[in-house]
Design an enzyme around this catalytic site. Sequence first.
Site, PDB file in Angstrom:
ATOM      1  N   GLU A 123      -3.337   5.370   1.647  1.00  0.00           N
ATOM      2  CA  GLU A 123      -3.382   4.746   2.085  1.00  0.00           C
ATOM      3  C   GLU A 123      -4.439   4.356   2.791  1.00  0.00           C
ATOM      4  O   GLU A 123      -4.970   4.484   3.606  1.00  0.00           O
ATOM      5  CB  GLU A 123      -2.141   4.388   2.489  1.00  0.00           C
ATOM      6  CG  GLU A 123      -1.565   2.757   3.162  1.00  0.00           C
ATOM      7  CD  GLU A 123      -0.309   2.842   3.561  1.00  0.00           C
ATOM      8  OE1 GLU A 123       0.630   1.947   4.384  1.00  0.00           O
ATOM      9  OE2 GLU A 123       0.656   3.568   3.244  1.00  0.00           O
ATOM     10  N   LYS A 178       0.956  -1.322   0.406  1.00  0.00           N
ATOM     11  CA  LYS A 178      -0.185  -0.127  -0.242  1.00  0.00           C
ATOM     12  C   LYS A 178       0.979   0.924  -0.115  1.00  0.00           C
ATOM     13  O   LYS A 178       0.686   1.892  -0.813  1.00  0.00           O
ATOM     14  CB  LYS A 178      -1.010   0.527   1.035  1.00  0.00           C
ATOM     15  CG  LYS A 178      -1.732  -1.114   1.531  1.00  0.00           C
ATOM     16  CD  LYS A 178      -3.250  -0.592   2.540  1.00  0.00           C
ATOM     17  CE  LYS A 178      -2.239  -0.984   3.584  1.00  0.00           C
ATOM     18  NZ  LYS A 178      -2.053  -2.798   3.842  1.00  0.00           N
ATOM     19  N   THR A 179       1.577   1.508   0.479  1.00  0.00           N
ATOM     20  CA  THR A 179       2.211   2.706   1.084  1.00  0.00           C
ATOM     21  C   THR A 179       2.924   3.201  -0.231  1.00  0.00           C
ATOM     22  O   THR A 179       3.361   4.250  -1.284  1.00  0.00           O
ATOM     23  CB  THR A 179       3.206   2.219   2.019  1.00  0.00           C
ATOM     24  OG1 THR A 179       3.085   2.388   3.745  1.00  0.00           O
ATOM     25  CG2 THR A 179       4.615   4.072   2.225  1.00  0.00           C
TER      26      THR A 179
END
Length: 464
Positions: free
Chosen positions: A165, A121-122
Amino acid sequence: MASAIPTAMERPHFIGIGGAGMSGIAKILAQRGARVAGSDAKESATAEALRALGATVHIGHAARHLAADATCVVVSSAIRADNPELARAAELSVPVVHRSDALASLMGGLRAIAVAGTHGKTTTTSMLAVALSELGLDPSYAIGGDLEGPGTNARHGEGDIFVAEADESDRSFQKYDPEVAIVLNVELDHHANYASMDEIYESFETFVGKVNPGGTLVVSADQQGAVELTRRVRDQSGLTVVTYGESESADVRVHKITPRGLTSEVTLLLGGKFLTFTVSVPGRHYALNAVAALAAGVALGIPAHNLASALGKYTGVKRRLQLKGEAKGVQVIDSYAHHPTEMSADLEAMRGAAADSRLLVVFQPHLYSRTQELGKEMGQALALADLSVVLDIYPAREDPVPGVTSELIIDAAKAAGATVTAVHDKETVPDVVAGMAAPGDLVLTMGAGDVTDLGPAILARLSN
């Protein structure tokens, strides 16, 4: 476009303001003009960055830190019920707002892209933030890690796009209403909150169900859990599903990924045309993250060739295979990987970058619950390294679980053929690594806890 401060957050107080998710929201509110305050357990560069934006940051938790005129108290799922500032909020009847609700309110009126998945995600959120900024679209963004270029995890932009995110760990991603949702993968993790894969799927289905009518789901065509999620949601009314990956069935099909040292060259097939671009971080998984980011941008109407060029400007996120330095011919790299899939992906990427050199890993397990459920798989992942040092479990928000120690990982690693050294005193790690490393080796510090602090210490010890 909406960028006003929600009335309830004109004077917010953040408990745990230094956390990755919390600090991002606090920064955006401060940049929008809110009078931000909060507390954290210890001093940090994040606390200083918040003060530079005008925020008041207290160190330590105490009831007196909560101002009487605070309009809300923002908390994350990690904040315990007996926190003195939380108790004070109850006494003053100050509304308590969960981090995810605060973030959702900041997205209001903007074209939101929410990036979800068990891992990646990051990186993917960061790739989008960098690419959209490079194209002059001035997005707002909230990320779980600091970008290498801007050096921050959040920013209020003047454009109409908000990239966030979306954290599935506590189901908080179900609060968002994005125009585009990205799902990179769906795996069993966060065992304190999910008892089975069925619960995980139900949670992701709820997240996808919040996509705006006429919006888009960008989802992996390769990862088994993502494929199953696609099967479950494909017939959702008003949802366009765009799959990406190396599968021949993918709508955005990855034709080839060519490793080039610490970078990769990606060729994909989109709309019947081939497109090639560079990803300036190593590893197949990061290349696929870039393809997901590109597909999401295209869903917003941005030309693919513009996005491809802009994605090449992304240089990484702190702790995502971040080069910390080199001493005596030994490179030290930092990885946030703490789930077996992430560990294997980063180790395979580093194995490719190492060529004929040795790969040494310093691994710190994160959470007792995760170690209890996935310790065997963590140990098996460590077999990809030439030598491994395994530290004690970093507890974070959890209390110890009887019988659950890093020995579960060490035993599994040895059974898989790994050479492992257990180190219980973190302060001795630089000496241990210096005794193992030789010129040309790569040393990887790995885990979601404070193992990241060891990189500079290892470099200093090697230099001496």
